[in-house]
Write an enzyme that holds these catalytic residues in place. Structure first.
Site, mmCIF file in Angstrom:
data_model
loop_
_atom_site.group_PDB
_atom_site.id
_atom_site.type_symbol
_atom_site.label_atom_id
_atom_site.label_comp_id
_atom_site.label_asym_id
_atom_site.label_seq_id
_atom_site.Cartn_x
_atom_site.Cartn_y
_atom_site.Cartn_z
ATOM 1 N N ASP A 1 -55.220 15.945 -80.818
ATOM 2 C CA ASP A 1 -56.072 17.029 -80.325
ATOM 3 C C ASP A 1 -56.690 17.814 -81.471
ATOM 4 O O ASP A 1 -57.500 18.701 -81.243
ATOM 5 C CB ASP A 1 -55.258 17.969 -79.432
ATOM 6 C CG ASP A 1 -56.133 19.017 -78.750
ATOM 7 O OD1 ASP A 1 -57.105 18.614 -78.081
ATOM 8 O OD2 ASP A 1 -55.854 20.227 -78.900
ATOM 9 N N ILE B 1 -43.301 25.937 -79.058
ATOM 10 C CA ILE B 1 -44.013 24.795 -78.471
ATOM 11 C C ILE B 1 -43.146 23.547 -78.523
ATOM 12 O O ILE B 1 -43.002 22.831 -77.527
ATOM 13 C CB ILE B 1 -45.349 24.561 -79.195
ATOM 14 C CG1 ILE B 1 -46.298 25.737 -78.968
ATOM 15 C CG2 ILE B 1 -45.990 23.255 -78.714
ATOM 16 C CD1 ILE B 1 -47.553 25.693 -79.801
ATOM 17 N N CYS C 1 -45.336 21.611 -86.221
ATOM 18 C CA CYS C 1 -44.951 22.495 -87.326
ATOM 19 C C CYS C 1 -46.176 23.228 -87.873
ATOM 20 O O CYS C 1 -47.308 22.770 -87.725
ATOM 21 C CB CYS C 1 -44.294 21.695 -88.440
ATOM 22 S SG CYS C 1 -45.305 20.325 -89.061
ATOM 23 N N PRO C 2 -45.971 24.380 -88.500
ATOM 24 C CA PRO C 2 -47.090 25.065 -89.157
ATOM 25 C C PRO C 2 -47.593 24.234 -90.337
ATOM 26 O O PRO C 2 -46.863 23.404 -90.887
ATOM 27 C CB PRO C 2 -46.463 26.379 -89.645
ATOM 28 C CG PRO C 2 -45.155 26.492 -88.954
ATOM 29 C CD PRO C 2 -44.708 25.107 -88.642
ATOM 30 N N HIS D 1 -59.746 19.423 -79.550
ATOM 31 C CA HIS D 1 -59.008 20.676 -79.776
ATOM 32 C C HIS D 1 -59.022 21.554 -78.517
ATOM 33 O O HIS D 1 -59.464 22.702 -78.538
ATOM 34 C CB HIS D 1 -59.588 21.437 -80.968
ATOM 35 C CG HIS D 1 -58.605 22.404 -81.580
ATOM 36 N ND1 HIS D 1 -58.607 22.716 -82.910
ATOM 37 C CD2 HIS D 1 -57.590 23.137 -81.031
ATOM 38 C CE1 HIS D 1 -57.641 23.595 -83.164
ATOM 39 N NE2 HIS D 1 -57.007 23.853 -82.024
ATOM 40 N N GLU E 1 -63.152 20.327 -88.151
ATOM 41 C CA GLU E 1 -63.554 20.487 -86.751
ATOM 42 C C GLU E 1 -64.828 21.312 -86.650
ATOM 43 O O GLU E 1 -64.838 22.454 -87.119
ATOM 44 C CB GLU E 1 -62.412 21.124 -85.947
ATOM 45 C CG GLU E 1 -61.167 20.269 -85.925
ATOM 46 C CD GLU E 1 -59.986 20.939 -85.249
ATOM 47 O OE1 GLU E 1 -58.968 20.255 -85.037
ATOM 48 O OE2 GLU E 1 -60.061 22.153 -84.942
ATOM 49 N N ARG F 1 -51.790 20.792 -86.342
ATOM 50 C CA ARG F 1 -52.889 21.033 -87.275
ATOM 51 C C ARG F 1 -53.354 19.695 -87.842
ATOM 52 O O ARG F 1 -52.535 18.828 -88.197
ATOM 53 C CB ARG F 1 -52.442 21.952 -88.427
ATOM 54 C CG ARG F 1 -52.114 23.379 -87.998
ATOM 55 C CD ARG F 1 -53.382 24.148 -87.648
ATOM 56 N NE ARG F 1 -53.124 25.541 -87.290
ATOM 57 C CZ ARG F 1 -52.992 25.992 -86.050
ATOM 58 N NH1 ARG F 1 -53.055 25.145 -85.037
ATOM 59 N NH2 ARG F 1 -52.780 27.271 -85.811
#
Length: 315
Positions: A258, A158, A205-206, A282, A263, A234
């Protein structure tokens, strides 16, 4: 194989179909499943498909027929992977299905901020243009992207897609330096240089112990007052109280988000009322094409499992 989809609505609110999976399984579909409904709906299942419904160790031990769990997303934190492995339950996920649209939505958030799209559209609808003495007006300064520096945290698929689009706009792209060796020509900057030099910072990033709250007062106070923060990664990558304070006090100029830490968010989330904070619910994964790919990959995962093979296995 008796298969239950526990929360089908977000992936397919009615504009698609589940035929690819239905052809392989005896399929039961639930748009949503509340926590107290999970056990009853899963009792006879050999396979469970879930997006956000939690599949815990306690639940799995009560499902003697369960052999397979398919997560209808990339992240697998909703499943106790260690417990599944001990019980001999295969768990798969859906990687890389939404890459083009996440990159597209990242750029959309940037353009909304730099072109002030939403503000101008709303003001025109509210009558400001009809009542204007001139043929044109602006809400504050508009800026070009050309020549700006975009800093990316997380140069996976991404991040690299975002970099390619940004370069087409004439932007300079840099990345936060990490332990991984660079495999491209994008410059890696150390922490302080990265945050102080970038006009826009985008998170891809994760989530890990190292990256959690990488955006906090420490990093925000290094940024330019004109800087913009984008997060389509995230929610917990950001300390939300610190970001809200930075936006409200003018430490940075704006944010486009986003994802949030919870959430749906609680009504008192400080970012919902923060100055120059633009939030979408999201949706960066939710293009029709992405969801079509998701369903097909989920079917491919099940087909491989039924053929005693495995693709996209995460445990």
């Amino acid at each position: 194989m008796k298969t239950v989809i526990l929360d089908a609505f977000t992936a397919n609110p009615g504009d698609l179909n589940w035929d690819a999976i239905n052809q392989l399984c005896d399929l039961s579909i639930y748009p949503r499943t509340a926590p107290q409904e999970v056990l009853e709906r899963s009792l006879d299942a050999e396979a469970l498909l879930t997006n956000k419904v939690i599949i815990s160790d306690e639940l799995m031990t009560q499902l003697p027929n369960l052999k397979y769990i398919g997560v209808l997303a990339t992240g697998t934190n909703v499943v106790d992977l260690e417990a599944a492995a001990k019980l001999g339950i295969t768990v798969t996920n859906i990687p890389a299905y939404s890459t083009p649209f996440v990159a597209q939505h990242t750029i959309a958030l940037i353009l909304n901020i730099f072109n002030k799209v939403s503000q101008h559209s709303q003001s025109a609808k509210d009558g400001a243009w009809a009542n204007c003495q001139d043929f044109s007006y602006t809400h504050g300064t508009l800026n070009e992207l050309q020549g700006k520096t975009l800093g990316i945290i997380g140069l996976g698929s991404i991040g690299k897609n975002v970099a390619t689009i940004a370069q087409a706009f004439g932007m300079k792209v840099v990345a936060l330096k990490s332990a991984r060796p660079a495999k491209d020509s994008i410059s890696r900057l150390p922490f302080e240089d990265f945050f102080s030099q970038c006009d826009i910072i985008s998170l891809h990033c994760p989530l890990s112990p190292e990256s959690q709250e990488i955006i906090s007062s420490k990093s925000l106070n290094l940024m330019k007052k004109s800087a913009v923060l984008i997060n389509t990664g995230r929610g917990p990558l950001i300390n939300e109280n610190d970001l809200a304070e930075a936006l409200n006090s003018g430490v940075i100029a704006a944010a486009g988000l986003d994802v949030l830490s919870s959430e749906p968010p609680t009504p008192d989330n400080p970012l919902l009322s923060a100055k120059n904070c633009f939030i979408t619910p999201h949706i960066a994964w939710a293009a029709q094409e992405c969801r079509e790919r998701l369903i097909q990959i989920a079917a491919d995962n099940i087909k491989a499992f039924l053929n005693r093979d495995s693709i996209n296995k995460v445990n």
